[in-house]
Design an enzyme around this catalytic site. Structure first.
Site, PDB file in Angstrom:
ATOM      1  N   GLY A  15      39.540  30.518  42.683  1.00 39.18           N
ATOM      2  CA  GLY A  15      38.438  29.556  42.813  1.00 39.18           C
ATOM      3  C   GLY A  15      38.221  28.986  44.200  1.00 39.18           C
ATOM      4  N   SER A  16      38.650  29.711  45.252  1.00 37.05           N
ATOM      5  CA  SER A  16      38.465  29.148  46.596  1.00 37.05           C
ATOM      6  C   SER A  16      36.990  29.144  47.012  1.00 37.05           C
ATOM      7  CB  SER A  16      39.322  29.891  47.633  1.00 37.05           C
ATOM      8  OG  SER A  16      38.848  31.196  47.841  1.00 37.05           O
ATOM      9  N   ASN A  17      36.201  30.084  46.523  1.00 40.25           N
ATOM     10  CA  ASN A  17      34.764  30.065  46.838  1.00 40.25           C
ATOM     11  C   ASN A  17      34.070  28.905  46.112  1.00 40.25           C
ATOM     12  OD1 ASN A  17      33.753  32.336  48.648  1.00 40.25           O
ATOM     13  ND2 ASN A  17      35.191  33.406  47.309  1.00 40.25           N
ATOM     14  N   MET A  93      35.712  38.003  37.066  1.00 40.54           N
ATOM     15  CA  MET A  93      36.194  39.376  36.966  1.00 40.54           C
ATOM     16  C   MET A  93      35.556  40.187  35.842  1.00 40.54           C
ATOM     17  SD  MET A  93      37.968  39.337  39.574  1.00 40.54           S
ATOM     18  CE  MET A  93      38.910  40.855  39.602  1.00 40.54           C
ATOM     19  N   ARG A  94      34.402  39.760  35.376  1.00 38.67           N
ATOM     20  CA  ARG A  94      33.737  40.502  34.313  1.00 38.67           C
ATOM     21  C   ARG A  94      32.355  40.940  34.775  1.00 38.67           C
ATOM     22  NH1 ARG A  94      35.991  39.697  29.480  1.00 38.67           N
ATOM     23  NH2 ARG A  94      34.064  40.096  28.380  1.00 38.67           N
ATOM     24  N   ASN A 110      26.304  36.205  43.350  1.00 40.12           N
ATOM     25  CA  ASN A 110      27.689  36.675  43.389  1.00 40.12           C
ATOM     26  C   ASN A 110      28.095  36.849  44.838  1.00 40.12           C
ATOM     27  OD1 ASN A 110      30.186  37.794  42.445  1.00 40.12           O
ATOM     28  ND2 ASN A 110      29.398  39.839  42.940  1.00 40.12           N
ATOM     29  N   HIS A 112      30.596  39.264  47.182  1.00 34.96           N
ATOM     30  CA  HIS A 112      31.393  40.484  47.135  1.00 34.96           C
ATOM     31  C   HIS A 112      32.090  40.649  48.496  1.00 34.96           C
ATOM     32  CE1 HIS A 112      32.678  44.408  45.908  1.00 34.96           C
ATOM     33  NE2 HIS A 112      32.288  44.871  47.080  1.00 34.96           N
TER      34      HIS A 112
HETATM   35  C1  GRF Z   1      36.750  36.800  46.588  1.00 35.37           C
HETATM   36  O1  GRF Z   1      37.282  37.666  47.544  1.00 35.37           O
HETATM   37  C2  GRF Z   1      35.389  37.256  46.144  1.00 35.37           C
HETATM   38  O2  GRF Z   1      34.678  37.897  47.141  1.00 35.37           O
HETATM   39  C3  GRF Z   1      35.703  38.246  45.052  1.00 35.37           C
HETATM   40  O3  GRF Z   1      36.839  37.725  44.406  1.00 35.37           O
HETATM   41  C4  GRF Z   1      37.544  36.854  45.293  1.00 35.37           C
HETATM   42  C5  GRF Z   1      37.599  35.532  44.612  1.00 35.37           C
HETATM   43  O4  GRF Z   1      38.320  34.582  45.324  1.00 35.37           O
HETATM   44  N1  GRF Z   1      34.556  38.437  44.210  1.00 35.37           N
HETATM   45  P1  GRF Z   1      38.281  33.071  44.870  1.00 35.37           P
HETATM   46  O5  GRF Z   1      38.630  33.046  43.382  1.00 35.37           O
HETATM   47  O6  GRF Z   1      36.906  32.538  45.122  1.00 35.37           O
HETATM   48  O7  GRF Z   1      39.325  32.388  45.691  1.00 35.37           O
END
Ligand code: GRF
Length: 217
Positions: A15-17, A93-94, A110, A112
């Site tokens: 969940g860092s994003n 992840m889905r 999203n 990527h």
């Molecule tokens: C990130 O690298 C994102 O690009 C990919 O999964 C990872 C998720 O990281 N889709 P976080 O859970 O947001 O830390």
């Protein structure tokens, strides 16, 4: 006056994003509110992050649904009930099915960890590293019914060095993800994204202000 933009986040892990977007909101950089965090993983670190910020959480167990469509219909109905304006996938992840995509067309983003259309799929950074690219990066895009195929909103590039490992390259990419994802959400919140087929046009506020997107990263 229009109500503030309501965001729902879908996350399966760290969940860092999600955190980078919430931080940008709390810093006053984005006029929006994350009102809900949905996860398919009871142990997702994203749940803790949501709790820390007083954001409502919802765990839905995919095993309790007959299939992907039914699962996504439940998510769509949770979003509709809360009048969600924008859905942000952050390490979710889905693969999302049309039952969620259609009701939220051009309202699901999203991130990527590769420069699409290169290296789609689950292992973007590792695939780029193994391929031997000299430039890697990340992409924020709207979600369509393909895997990592939707219209591109923002991309950022980073160098890939000869002595990079998947870990060092991933960390360099992640630092960029944390810059461009809040930026994409901000553009959406400001009503500055126009989707025209495959192309996303960014409405400019000032003369070439958006060039910053490419130069600061
Ligand atoms: C990130 O690298 C994102 O690009 C990919 O999964 C990872 C998720 O990281 N889709 P976080 O859970 O947001 O830390």
């Amino acid at each position: 006056m229009k109500d503030i933009l309501k965001i729902a986040v879908l996350a399966s892990g760290r969940g860092s994003n999600f955190q980078s977007i919430q931080d940008a909101i709390e810093d006053g950089k984005i006029k929006a509110k994350i009102i809900l965090l949905v996860t398919d993983n009871r142990k997702a670190q994203a749940l803790e992050r949501a709790d820390n910020h007083g954001i409502e959480t919802l765990f839905l167990n995919p095993k309790e649904f007959p299939g992907r469509e039914a699962f996504d219909s439940a998510i769509a109905s949770a979003f509709r009930k809360r009048q969600v304006d924008l859905v942000v996938l952050a390490g979710y992840m889905r693969v999302v099915s049309r039952n969620l995509i259609r009701p939220f067309k051009n309202r699901i983003m999203n991130i990527h960890p590769a420069l699409l259309p290169s290296f789609p799929g689950l292992h973007g950074q590792a695939d780029a590293c193994d391929y031997g690219v000299k430039i890697a990066g990340c992409t924020v895009h709207f979600v369509d019914e393909g895997v990592d195929t939707g219209p591109i909103i923002i991309q950022a590039a980073v160098p890939a060095y000869d002595d990079d490992t998947q870990e060092t390259l991933s960390a360099r990419i992640l630092a960029c993800e944390h810059k461009i994802y809040p930026k994409a959400v901000k553009l959406f919140a400001e009503g500055r994204l126009d989707v025209d087929g495959r192309k996303v046009r960014i409405k400019r506020q000032k003369k070439r202000e958006d060039d910053v997107l490419y130069s600061l990263l």
